[in-house]
Scaffold this motif. Structure first.
Motif, mmCIF file in Angstrom:
data_model
loop_
_atom_site.group_PDB
_atom_site.id
_atom_site.type_symbol
_atom_site.label_atom_id
_atom_site.label_comp_id
_atom_site.label_asym_id
_atom_site.label_seq_id
_atom_site.Cartn_x
_atom_site.Cartn_y
_atom_site.Cartn_z
ATOM 1 N N LEU A 1 0.836 -1.206 0.000
ATOM 2 C CA LEU A 1 0.000 0.000 0.000
ATOM 3 C C LEU A 1 0.875 1.263 0.000
ATOM 4 C CD1 LEU A 1 -2.739 1.384 0.118
ATOM 5 C CD2 LEU A 1 -2.785 1.019 2.590
ATOM 6 N N THR B 1 2.063 1.928 -3.488
ATOM 7 C CA THR B 1 0.974 2.494 -4.299
ATOM 8 C C THR B 1 0.790 3.975 -3.958
ATOM 9 O OG1 THR B 1 -0.128 0.356 -4.271
ATOM 10 C CG2 THR B 1 -1.474 2.242 -4.908
ATOM 11 N N ILE B 2 0.794 4.269 -2.648
ATOM 12 C CA ILE B 2 0.607 5.643 -2.195
ATOM 13 C C ILE B 2 1.747 6.537 -2.701
ATOM 14 C CG2 ILE B 2 0.763 7.067 -0.099
ATOM 15 C CD1 ILE B 2 -0.917 4.813 1.295
ATOM 16 N N ARG C 1 1.622 7.849 -6.129
ATOM 17 C CA ARG C 1 0.595 8.871 -6.412
ATOM 18 C C ARG C 1 1.122 10.294 -6.258
ATOM 19 N NH1 ARG C 1 -1.415 4.805 -7.838
ATOM 20 N NH2 ARG C 1 -3.583 4.116 -7.599
ATOM 21 N N SER D 1 -7.395 10.862 -8.031
ATOM 22 C CA SER D 1 -6.924 10.058 -6.900
ATOM 23 C C SER D 1 -7.029 10.851 -5.603
ATOM 24 C CB SER D 1 -5.465 9.656 -7.166
ATOM 25 O OG SER D 1 -4.782 9.351 -5.973
ATOM 26 N N TYR D 2 -7.706 10.252 -4.579
ATOM 27 C CA TYR D 2 -7.801 10.894 -3.255
ATOM 28 C C TYR D 2 -6.407 11.091 -2.672
ATOM 29 C CZ TYR D 2 -8.840 11.491 1.720
ATOM 30 O OH TYR D 2 -8.891 11.958 3.022
ATOM 31 N N THR D 3 -5.524 10.099 -2.888
ATOM 32 C CA THR D 3 -4.160 10.186 -2.352
ATOM 33 C C THR D 3 -3.410 11.363 -2.985
ATOM 34 O OG1 THR D 3 -4.204 7.767 -2.182
ATOM 35 C CG2 THR D 3 -2.073 8.838 -1.909
ATOM 36 N N LYS E 1 -2.644 18.863 -1.135
ATOM 37 C CA LYS E 1 -3.054 19.739 -0.025
ATOM 38 C C LYS E 1 -1.913 19.978 0.965
ATOM 39 C CE LYS E 1 -8.034 18.932 -0.117
ATOM 40 N NZ LYS E 1 -9.186 18.246 0.494
ATOM 41 N N LYS F 1 -2.340 19.187 6.130
ATOM 42 C CA LYS F 1 -3.624 18.502 5.931
ATOM 43 C C LYS F 1 -3.483 17.002 6.198
ATOM 44 C CE LYS F 1 -7.852 17.642 4.515
ATOM 45 N NZ LYS F 1 -9.039 18.081 5.255
ATOM 46 N N LYS G 1 -5.361 14.805 9.062
ATOM 47 C CA LYS G 1 -6.185 13.620 8.791
ATOM 48 C C LYS G 1 -5.777 12.451 9.707
ATOM 49 C CE LYS G 1 -8.983 12.940 6.303
ATOM 50 N NZ LYS G 1 -10.454 13.132 6.477
ATOM 51 N N GLU H 1 -8.414 10.620 12.133
ATOM 52 C CA GLU H 1 -8.701 9.184 12.054
ATOM 53 C C GLU H 1 -8.386 8.495 13.383
ATOM 54 O OE1 GLU H 1 -10.438 8.228 9.682
ATOM 55 O OE2 GLU H 1 -10.056 9.699 8.129
ATOM 56 N N ASP I 1 -8.560 3.184 7.952
ATOM 57 C CA ASP I 1 -8.395 4.591 7.542
ATOM 58 C C ASP I 1 -7.158 5.207 8.204
ATOM 59 O OD1 ASP I 1 -10.643 4.564 5.966
ATOM 60 O OD2 ASP I 1 -11.880 5.814 7.276
ATOM 61 N N TYR J 1 -3.985 3.840 6.580
ATOM 62 C CA TYR J 1 -3.828 4.444 5.253
ATOM 63 C C TYR J 1 -3.251 5.870 5.371
ATOM 64 C CZ TYR J 1 -5.189 7.304 1.305
ATOM 65 O OH TYR J 1 -5.167 8.226 0.287
ATOM 66 N N HIS J 2 -3.887 6.692 6.237
ATOM 67 C CA HIS J 2 -3.428 8.089 6.341
ATOM 68 C C HIS J 2 -2.031 8.184 6.954
ATOM 69 C CE1 HIS J 2 -7.699 9.000 5.493
ATOM 70 N NE2 HIS J 2 -7.196 10.104 4.968
HETATM 71 N N1 LIG Z 1 -6.610 2.560 1.452
HETATM 72 C C1 LIG Z 1 -7.085 3.596 0.958
HETATM 73 C C2 LIG Z 1 -7.973 4.448 1.716
HETATM 74 N N2 LIG Z 1 -8.450 4.346 2.982
HETATM 75 C C3 LIG Z 1 -9.231 5.412 3.154
HETATM 76 N N3 LIG Z 1 -9.241 6.195 2.047
HETATM 77 C C4 LIG Z 1 -10.007 7.428 1.811
HETATM 78 O O1 LIG Z 1 -9.879 8.231 2.964
HETATM 79 C C5 LIG Z 1 -11.028 9.049 3.063
HETATM 80 C C6 LIG Z 1 -11.455 9.039 4.511
HETATM 81 O O2 LIG Z 1 -12.723 9.550 4.622
HETATM 82 P P1 LIG Z 1 -13.019 10.926 5.373
HETATM 83 O O3 LIG Z 1 -14.493 11.026 5.449
HETATM 84 O O4 LIG Z 1 -12.219 11.008 6.621
HETATM 85 O O5 LIG Z 1 -12.408 12.009 4.371
HETATM 86 P P2 LIG Z 1 -13.152 12.855 3.266
HETATM 87 O O6 LIG Z 1 -14.276 13.627 3.865
HETATM 88 O O7 LIG Z 1 -13.460 11.962 2.079
HETATM 89 O O8 LIG Z 1 -11.974 13.826 2.829
HETATM 90 P P3 LIG Z 1 -11.369 15.124 3.564
HETATM 91 O O9 LIG Z 1 -11.994 16.285 2.870
HETATM 92 O O10 LIG Z 1 -11.626 15.060 5.040
HETATM 93 O O11 LIG Z 1 -9.894 15.001 3.251
HETATM 94 C C7 LIG Z 1 -12.102 8.467 2.111
HETATM 95 O O12 LIG Z 1 -12.241 9.326 0.997
HETATM 96 C C8 LIG Z 1 -11.495 7.136 1.694
HETATM 97 O O13 LIG Z 1 -11.804 6.786 0.350
HETATM 98 C C9 LIG Z 1 -8.471 5.628 1.120
HETATM 99 N N4 LIG Z 1 -8.131 6.016 -0.145
HETATM 100 C C10 LIG Z 1 -7.298 5.213 -0.849
HETATM 101 N N5 LIG Z 1 -6.787 4.032 -0.335
HETATM 102 C C11 LIG Z 1 -5.853 3.192 -1.139
HETATM 103 O O14 LIG Z 1 -4.830 4.043 -1.617
HETATM 104 C C12 LIG Z 1 -4.361 3.572 -2.898
HETATM 105 C C13 LIG Z 1 -4.405 4.746 -3.875
HETATM 106 O O15 LIG Z 1 -5.767 5.074 -4.130
HETATM 107 P P4 LIG Z 1 -6.214 6.445 -4.834
HETATM 108 O O16 LIG Z 1 -6.084 7.525 -3.799
HETATM 109 O O17 LIG Z 1 -7.632 6.220 -5.223
HETATM 110 O O18 LIG Z 1 -5.279 6.688 -5.970
HETATM 111 C C14 LIG Z 1 -5.287 2.420 -3.313
HETATM 112 O O19 LIG Z 1 -4.622 1.218 -2.973
HETATM 113 C C15 LIG Z 1 -6.514 2.617 -2.424
HETATM 114 O O20 LIG Z 1 -7.146 1.391 -2.137
#
Ligand SMILES: N=c1c2ncn([C@@H]3O[C@H](COP(=O)(O)OP(=O)(O)OP(=O)(O)O)[C@@H](O)[C@H]3O)c2ncn1[C@@H]1O[C@H](COP(=O)(O)O)[C@@H](O)[C@H]1O
Length: 108
Positions: free
Chosen positions: A10, A13-14, A17, A25-27, A33, A37, A41, A45, A67, A70-71
């Motif tokens: 993981l 992958t992160i 990004r 991508s959320y990441t 940010k 930030k 987070k 979490e 979560d 991840y963060h």
């Molecule tokens: N493991 C994770 C993971 N865990 C949690 N999250 C995200 O973390 C966020 C947590 O939710 P929150 O409600 O706290 O945050 P939010 O309101 O969406 O966002 P903020 O405005 O607070 O920042 C959600 O949007 C989740 O989708 C993740 N996002 C991505 N991954 C992995 O990261 C890798 C890269 O993914 P991408 O970011 O999609 O490229 C992949 O392997 C994904 O599976």
């Protein structure tokens, strides 16, 4: 796959990004940010884990713990800390605590 391997994968992958399109991508959006930030987070979490443990049950705790991991991995990638450094630190502590226990047994 071992737990550490899941986290190592993981992390890769992160880290990949960094500089990616934040709209895809959320990441990548988190990296864009910035460190404040990302650190915020991790704190949020962590608090959500506490709330889950105290009042929301184990399913929620599992989800919030994922979560948090991840963060935390995003924060390590942001700062340049490698997972191996944490694994080494934990292993060192395990070794030290093992030695302490042996010393305590010898003293009694
Ligand atoms: N493991 C994770 C993971 N865990 C949690 N999250 C995200 O973390 C966020 C947590 O939710 P929150 O409600 O706290 O945050 P939010 O309101 O969406 O966002 P903020 O405005 O607070 O920042 C959600 O949007 C989740 O989708 C993740 N996002 C991505 N991954 C992995 O990261 C890798 C890269 O993914 P991408 O970011 O999609 O490229 C992949 O392997 C994904 O599976």
């Amino acid at each position: 796959m071992t737990n550490a391997t899941v986290l190592d994968q993981l992390y890769q992958t992160i880290a990949a990004r960094k500089g990616a399109d934040p709209s895809q991508s959320y990441t990548a959006k988190l990296f864009a940010k910035g460190r404040n930030k990302i650190a915020q987070k991790v704190g949020e979490e962590g608090v959500e884990c506490v709330i889950a443990a105290l009042s929301e049950g184990n399913d929620k705790l599992v989800s919030e713990s994922a979560d948090l991991f991840y963060h935390l991995l995003v924060l390590w990638a942001e700062t340049g800390v490698k997972p191996e450094e944490i694994w080494a630190e934990l292993a060192k502590r395990e070794g030290i605590s093992g030695l302490d226990e042996k010393a305590a047994r010898t003293e009694t």
